[in-house]
Write a protein that holds these residues in place. Structure first.
Motif, PDB file in Angstrom:
ATOM      1  N   ALA A  41       0.836  -1.211   0.000  1.00 62.36           N
ATOM      2  CA  ALA A  41       0.000   0.000   0.000  1.00 62.36           C
ATOM      3  C   ALA A  41       0.872   1.264   0.000  1.00 62.36           C
ATOM      4  O   ALA A  41       0.579   2.221  -0.726  1.00 62.36           O
ATOM      5  CB  ALA A  41      -0.935  -0.019   1.205  1.00 62.36           C
ATOM      6  N   MET A  42       1.942   1.265   0.798  1.00 60.46           N
ATOM      7  CA  MET A  42       2.821   2.442   0.834  1.00 60.46           C
ATOM      8  C   MET A  42       3.568   2.623  -0.483  1.00 60.46           C
ATOM      9  O   MET A  42       3.762   3.752  -0.934  1.00 60.46           O
ATOM     10  CB  MET A  42       3.796   2.347   2.006  1.00 60.46           C
ATOM     11  N   ARG A  43       3.965   1.536  -1.111  1.00 55.79           N
ATOM     12  CA  ARG A  43       4.612   1.645  -2.422  1.00 55.79           C
ATOM     13  C   ARG A  43       3.646   2.244  -3.446  1.00 55.79           C
ATOM     14  O   ARG A  43       4.053   2.994  -4.321  1.00 55.79           O
ATOM     15  CB  ARG A  43       5.065   0.270  -2.926  1.00 55.79           C
ATOM     16  N   HIS A  44       2.375   1.858  -3.345  1.00 56.19           N
ATOM     17  CA  HIS A  44       1.393   2.354  -4.310  1.00 56.19           C
ATOM     18  C   HIS A  44       1.165   3.855  -4.157  1.00 56.19           C
ATOM     19  O   HIS A  44       1.149   4.584  -5.140  1.00 56.19           O
ATOM     20  CB  HIS A  44       0.059   1.610  -4.188  1.00 56.19           C
ATOM     21  N   CYS A  45       1.015   4.313  -2.911  1.00 55.16           N
ATOM     22  CA  CYS A  45       0.658   5.725  -2.713  1.00 55.16           C
ATOM     23  C   CYS A  45       1.815   6.596  -2.235  1.00 55.16           C
ATOM     24  O   CYS A  45       1.702   7.818  -2.240  1.00 55.16           O
ATOM     25  CB  CYS A  45      -0.525   5.847  -1.764  1.00 55.16           C
ATOM     26  N   ARG A  46       2.917   5.986  -1.812  1.00 59.74           N
ATOM     27  CA  ARG A  46       4.096   6.706  -1.306  1.00 59.74           C
ATOM     28  C   ARG A  46       3.752   7.672  -0.177  1.00 59.74           C
ATOM     29  O   ARG A  46       4.286   8.769  -0.079  1.00 59.74           O
ATOM     30  CB  ARG A  46       4.829   7.424  -2.447  1.00 59.74           C
ATOM     31  N   ARG A  93     -10.805   6.113  -3.602  1.00 60.53           N
ATOM     32  CA  ARG A  93     -10.412   7.506  -3.445  1.00 60.53           C
ATOM     33  C   ARG A  93      -9.273   7.642  -2.439  1.00 60.53           C
ATOM     34  O   ARG A  93      -8.235   8.217  -2.743  1.00 60.53           O
ATOM     35  CB  ARG A  93     -11.616   8.354  -3.014  1.00 60.53           C
ATOM     36  N   THR A  94      -9.449   7.092  -1.231  1.00 58.05           N
ATOM     37  CA  THR A  94      -8.416   7.185  -0.190  1.00 58.05           C
ATOM     38  C   THR A  94      -7.984   5.814   0.324  1.00 58.05           C
ATOM     39  O   THR A  94      -7.120   5.734   1.187  1.00 58.05           O
ATOM     40  CB  THR A  94      -8.908   8.016   1.013  1.00 58.05           C
ATOM     41  N   SER A  95      -8.593   4.760  -0.174  1.00 60.33           N
ATOM     42  CA  SER A  95      -8.285   3.419   0.331  1.00 60.33           C
ATOM     43  C   SER A  95      -7.901   2.485  -0.805  1.00 60.33           C
ATOM     44  O   SER A  95      -8.182   2.750  -1.978  1.00 60.33           O
ATOM     45  CB  SER A  95      -9.477   2.843   1.098  1.00 60.33           C
ATOM     46  N   MET A  96      -7.255   1.388  -0.415  1.00 58.16           N
ATOM     47  CA  MET A  96      -6.816   0.361  -1.351  1.00 58.16           C
ATOM     48  C   MET A  96      -7.108  -1.002  -0.756  1.00 58.16           C
ATOM     49  O   MET A  96      -6.965  -1.186   0.444  1.00 58.16           O
ATOM     50  CB  MET A  96      -5.292   0.440  -1.560  1.00 58.16           C
ATOM     51  N   GLU A  97      -7.495  -1.954  -1.605  1.00 55.16           N
ATOM     52  CA  GLU A  97      -7.560  -3.341  -1.171  1.00 55.16           C
ATOM     53  C   GLU A  97      -6.288  -4.031  -1.637  1.00 55.16           C
ATOM     54  O   GLU A  97      -5.908  -3.922  -2.801  1.00 55.16           O
ATOM     55  CB  GLU A  97      -8.758  -4.079  -1.763  1.00 55.16           C
ATOM     56  N   VAL A  98      -5.642  -4.731  -0.708  1.00 59.14           N
ATOM     57  CA  VAL A  98      -4.454  -5.515  -1.012  1.00 59.14           C
ATOM     58  C   VAL A  98      -4.816  -6.983  -0.818  1.00 59.14           C
ATOM     59  O   VAL A  98      -5.343  -7.366   0.222  1.00 59.14           O
ATOM     60  CB  VAL A  98      -3.270  -5.121  -0.096  1.00 59.14           C
ATOM     61  N   GLY A  99      -4.553  -7.783  -1.834  1.00 57.61           N
ATOM     62  CA  GLY A  99      -4.761  -9.224  -1.753  1.00 57.61           C
ATOM     63  C   GLY A  99      -3.466  -9.900  -1.345  1.00 57.61           C
ATOM     64  O   GLY A  99      -2.390  -9.511  -1.803  1.00 57.61           O
ATOM     65  N   TYR A 112      -6.413  -0.715   3.278  1.00 57.66           N
ATOM     66  CA  TYR A 112      -5.538   0.305   3.856  1.00 57.66           C
ATOM     67  C   TYR A 112      -6.039   1.676   3.437  1.00 57.66           C
ATOM     68  O   TYR A 112      -6.514   1.850   2.310  1.00 57.66           O
ATOM     69  CB  TYR A 112      -4.088   0.139   3.370  1.00 57.66           C
ATOM     70  N   VAL A 113      -5.914   2.639   4.329  1.00 58.65           N
ATOM     71  CA  VAL A 113      -6.247   4.031   4.036  1.00 58.65           C
ATOM     72  C   VAL A 113      -4.949   4.819   4.016  1.00 58.65           C
ATOM     73  O   VAL A 113      -4.128   4.709   4.935  1.00 58.65           O
ATOM     74  CB  VAL A 113      -7.230   4.618   5.082  1.00 58.65           C
ATOM     75  N   ALA A 114      -4.762   5.622   2.966  1.00 57.55           N
ATOM     76  CA  ALA A 114      -3.577   6.477   2.832  1.00 57.55           C
ATOM     77  C   ALA A 114      -3.753   7.711   3.701  1.00 57.55           C
ATOM     78  O   ALA A 114      -4.848   8.272   3.789  1.00 57.55           O
ATOM     79  CB  ALA A 114      -3.392   6.880   1.374  1.00 57.55           C
ATOM     80  N   LEU A 115      -2.661   8.123   4.354  1.00 57.02           N
ATOM     81  CA  LEU A 115      -2.714   9.270   5.264  1.00 57.02           C
ATOM     82  C   LEU A 115      -1.698  10.332   4.852  1.00 57.02           C
ATOM     83  O   LEU A 115      -0.582  10.008   4.431  1.00 57.02           O
ATOM     84  CB  LEU A 115      -2.407   8.825   6.693  1.00 57.02           C
ATOM     85  N   ASP A 116      -2.089  11.607   5.057  1.00 58.37           N
ATOM     86  CA  ASP A 116      -1.148  12.700   4.813  1.00 58.37           C
ATOM     87  C   ASP A 116      -0.300  12.929   6.063  1.00 58.37           C
ATOM     88  O   ASP A 116      -0.389  12.167   7.036  1.00 58.37           O
ATOM     89  CB  ASP A 116      -1.877  13.967   4.353  1.00 58.37           C
ATOM     90  N   LYS A 117       0.498  13.981   6.072  1.00 62.41           N
ATOM     91  CA  LYS A 117       1.393  14.256   7.205  1.00 62.41           C
ATOM     92  C   LYS A 117       0.642  14.562   8.492  1.00 62.41           C
ATOM     93  O   LYS A 117       1.188  14.424   9.580  1.00 62.41           O
ATOM     94  CB  LYS A 117       2.338  15.401   6.857  1.00 62.41           C
TER      95      LYS A 117
END
Length: 168
Positions: free
Chosen positions: A47-52, A86-92, A115-120
């Motif tokens: 997930a972090m690789r996808h959204c950095r 929009r702000t989330s990803m499903e990882v299999g 997983y939900v991506a978060l800003d600073k």
């Protein structure tokens, strides 16, 4: 600003780890909690690789332990993004166990994590679109969309049930 998208292959992870005696449960197999921790670690890397950005685990769906894994074997965690909203990803995640002596590899479990991506400021942030490269990517994406709809419908039913005024 949102990026033009990221391909599934850009964030995939294959994570092997040898199972040692401290990874055993009372039955002598690899403890399910050890496997779940490895799954969440691999999933969060994907997930972090996808959204950095930083991510947080929002849910784990249907962890199916299909076969046991044993001490001395190598657990192989294979993970990739199936869906980006929009702000989330499903990882299999697929879990395999390899017997290093015989070379046998068994599918021991599978699950899906959101997983939900978060800003600073630790607030949800938009994730890049997912670029599908293969027929398997397209199939996994279709299945992930269906699971997402099921999760949302279940959440709606649970909230409606909790809001009912009638007693049991």
């Amino acid at each position: 600003m949102t990026s033009p998208g990221k391909a599934v292959s850009e964030s995939q992870v294959i994570m092997p780890q040898r199972m040692l005696p401290q990874d055993a449960n009372p039955a002598g197999n690899v403890h399910g909690g050890v496997i779940l921790k490895m799954i969440d670690t691999a999933g969060s890397i994907v997930a972090m690789r996808h959204c950095r950005t930083s991510v947080v685990t929002a849910s784990i769906d249907r962890m199916d332990f299909i076969k046991p894994a044993f001490i001395g074997e190598v657990i192989i965690i294979k993970a990739s993004v199936n869906y980006a909203g929009r702000t989330s990803m499903e990882v299999g995640v697929r879990v395999e166990a390899e017997d290093l002596i015989t070379g046998e590899i068994r599918h021991t479990g599978s699950c899906y994590l959101t997983y939900v991506a978060l800003d600073k400021n630790r607030q949800p942030i938009q994730v890049p679109p997912l670029l599908l490269e293969t027929e398997d990517d397209c199939r996994r994406n279709r299945e992930a969309k269906a699971r997402r709809e099921s999760r949302l419908a279940e959440k709606h039913r649970e909230r409606a049930s909790q809001n009912e005024t009638r007693a049991c």
